[in-house]
Design a protein around this motif. Structure first.
Motif, PDB file in Angstrom:
ATOM      1  N   VAL A 118       8.270   0.628   3.650  1.00 38.30           N
ATOM      2  CA  VAL A 118       8.949   0.697   2.361  1.00 38.30           C
ATOM      3  C   VAL A 118       9.164   2.155   2.018  1.00 38.30           C
ATOM      4  CG1 VAL A 118       8.841   0.103  -0.096  1.00 38.30           C
ATOM      5  CG2 VAL A 118       7.863  -1.451   1.612  1.00 38.30           C
ATOM      6  N   ASN A 119      10.416   2.531   1.847  1.00 40.87           N
ATOM      7  CA  ASN A 119      10.744   3.930   1.557  1.00 40.87           C
ATOM      8  C   ASN A 119      10.073   4.864   2.570  1.00 40.87           C
ATOM      9  OD1 ASN A 119      11.970   2.746  -0.652  1.00 40.87           O
ATOM     10  ND2 ASN A 119      10.624   3.662  -2.160  1.00 40.87           N
ATOM     11  N   GLY A 120       9.930   4.387   3.813  1.00 35.08           N
ATOM     12  CA  GLY A 120       9.363   5.197   4.885  1.00 35.08           C
ATOM     13  C   GLY A 120       7.849   5.147   5.010  1.00 35.08           C
ATOM     14  N   ALA A 121       7.162   4.395   4.135  1.00 36.40           N
ATOM     15  CA  ALA A 121       5.695   4.314   4.172  1.00 36.40           C
ATOM     16  C   ALA A 121       5.254   2.880   4.469  1.00 36.40           C
ATOM     17  CB  ALA A 121       5.117   4.774   2.837  1.00 36.40           C
ATOM     18  N   PRO A 122       4.102   2.707   5.141  1.00 38.81           N
ATOM     19  CA  PRO A 122       3.641   1.355   5.471  1.00 38.81           C
ATOM     20  C   PRO A 122       3.070   0.623   4.251  1.00 38.81           C
ATOM     21  CG  PRO A 122       2.055   2.967   6.217  1.00 38.81           C
ATOM     22  CD  PRO A 122       3.224   3.742   5.680  1.00 38.81           C
ATOM     23  N   GLN A 157       1.574   3.438  -5.841  1.00 33.94           N
ATOM     24  CA  GLN A 157       1.175   4.845  -5.814  1.00 33.94           C
ATOM     25  C   GLN A 157       1.329   5.441  -4.418  1.00 33.94           C
ATOM     26  OE1 GLN A 157      -2.755   4.533  -7.710  1.00 33.94           O
ATOM     27  NE2 GLN A 157      -1.995   5.988  -9.236  1.00 33.94           N
ATOM     28  N   ARG A 158       0.957   4.682  -3.394  1.00 34.61           N
ATOM     29  CA  ARG A 158       1.104   5.188  -2.018  1.00 34.61           C
ATOM     30  C   ARG A 158       2.565   5.438  -1.677  1.00 34.61           C
ATOM     31  NH1 ARG A 158       0.292   2.744   2.102  1.00 34.61           N
ATOM     32  NH2 ARG A 158       0.119   0.597   1.485  1.00 34.61           N
ATOM     33  N   LEU A 159       3.470   4.712  -2.357  1.00 36.10           N
ATOM     34  CA  LEU A 159       4.910   4.899  -2.140  1.00 36.10           C
ATOM     35  C   LEU A 159       5.462   6.067  -2.963  1.00 36.10           C
ATOM     36  CD1 LEU A 159       6.049   1.174  -2.125  1.00 36.10           C
ATOM     37  CD2 LEU A 159       5.824   2.707  -0.155  1.00 36.10           C
ATOM     38  N   GLY A 160       4.602   6.713  -3.738  1.00 35.90           N
ATOM     39  CA  GLY A 160       5.053   7.846  -4.550  1.00 35.90           C
ATOM     40  C   GLY A 160       5.558   7.444  -5.921  1.00 35.90           C
ATOM     41  N   ILE A 161       5.364   6.207  -6.310  1.00 39.57           N
ATOM     42  CA  ILE A 161       5.787   5.751  -7.630  1.00 39.57           C
ATOM     43  C   ILE A 161       4.723   6.181  -8.634  1.00 39.57           C
ATOM     44  CG2 ILE A 161       6.256   3.721  -9.067  1.00 39.57           C
ATOM     45  CD1 ILE A 161       7.236   2.328  -6.463  1.00 39.57           C
ATOM     46  N   ARG A 162       5.127   6.856  -9.674  1.00 41.77           N
ATOM     47  CA  ARG A 162       4.210   7.304 -10.735  1.00 41.77           C
ATOM     48  C   ARG A 162       3.980   6.133 -11.680  1.00 41.77           C
ATOM     49  NH1 ARG A 162       3.921  12.830 -12.020  1.00 41.77           N
ATOM     50  NH2 ARG A 162       2.301  11.979 -13.377  1.00 41.77           N
TER      51      ARG A 162
END
Length: 180
Positions: free
Chosen positions: A78-82, A102-107
């Motif tokens: 997802v968006n380049g992250a597992p 959070q791991r996907l960079g979503i604040r």
């Protein structure tokens, strides 16, 4: 367009509530039988083996093997992250746990939690997000609507905002097949 997305998200929430409730109810049935602490600890530490199919070439059918627990667990990018998803055809939307978001960079502290959903753990709030891409074994879909569930979701759910945009998908006793 915003009204259409808002309507889709509301519809997704209703289906998500039903799906999460059903998933949670199944877990509650299992949780009703008390277990000694040493068994609970062993179960919590036991990994679930997930068979991951190789990446599908463009247009080829992708495969997700059924896990030993009887569910289809998809290792997605997802968006380049597992992200590990429970495949849930009863969930209208892709739903993310706060940890996965959070791991996907979503604040998650900056999200607008303007939806109320019911989960197995009770009422909670959800925020609408847009995922740039979701890819499972090479079956990639761009611009996927999703929800971040504030509390009560044990695993992220791969719902119909992803599955419904595939050309087709088929569940068999051994595997789930995804046709991009």
């Amino acid at each position: 367009m915003s009204e259409r997305v808002s309507s889709l998200v509301r519809y997704a929430l209703v289906a998500l509530v039903a799906s999460v409730s059903a998933f949670g109810a199944a877990g509650m049935v299992v949780a009703l039988a008390p277990k000694p602490p040493e068994l609970r600890a062993a179960r919590a530490e036991a990994p679930i083996a997930i068979a991951v199919a190789p990446e599908a070439a463009a247009g080829e059918r992708a495969e997700v093997a059924k896990a030993a627990d009887g569910h289809y667990w998809a290792e997605a990018e997802v968006n380049g992250a597992p992200v590990r998803f429970l495949v849930d055809t009863g969930a209208t939307a892709v739903a993310l746990t706060p940890a996965d978001a959070q791991r996907l960079g979503i604040r998650i502290d900056q999200l607008k939690y303007d939806y109320t959903v019911g989960t197995a753990a009770g009422q909670t709030r959800a925020a609408s997000v847009k995922l740039a891409s979701v890819s499972v074994a090479g079956a990639r879909i761009d611009n996927v609507d999703a929800l971040v569930i504030e509390k009560g979701l044990d695993a992220s759910l791969l719902g119909m905002t992803y599955l419904g945009r595939l050309s087709s998908f088929q569940a068999t006793r051994q595997a789930l097949f995804l046709q991009p």
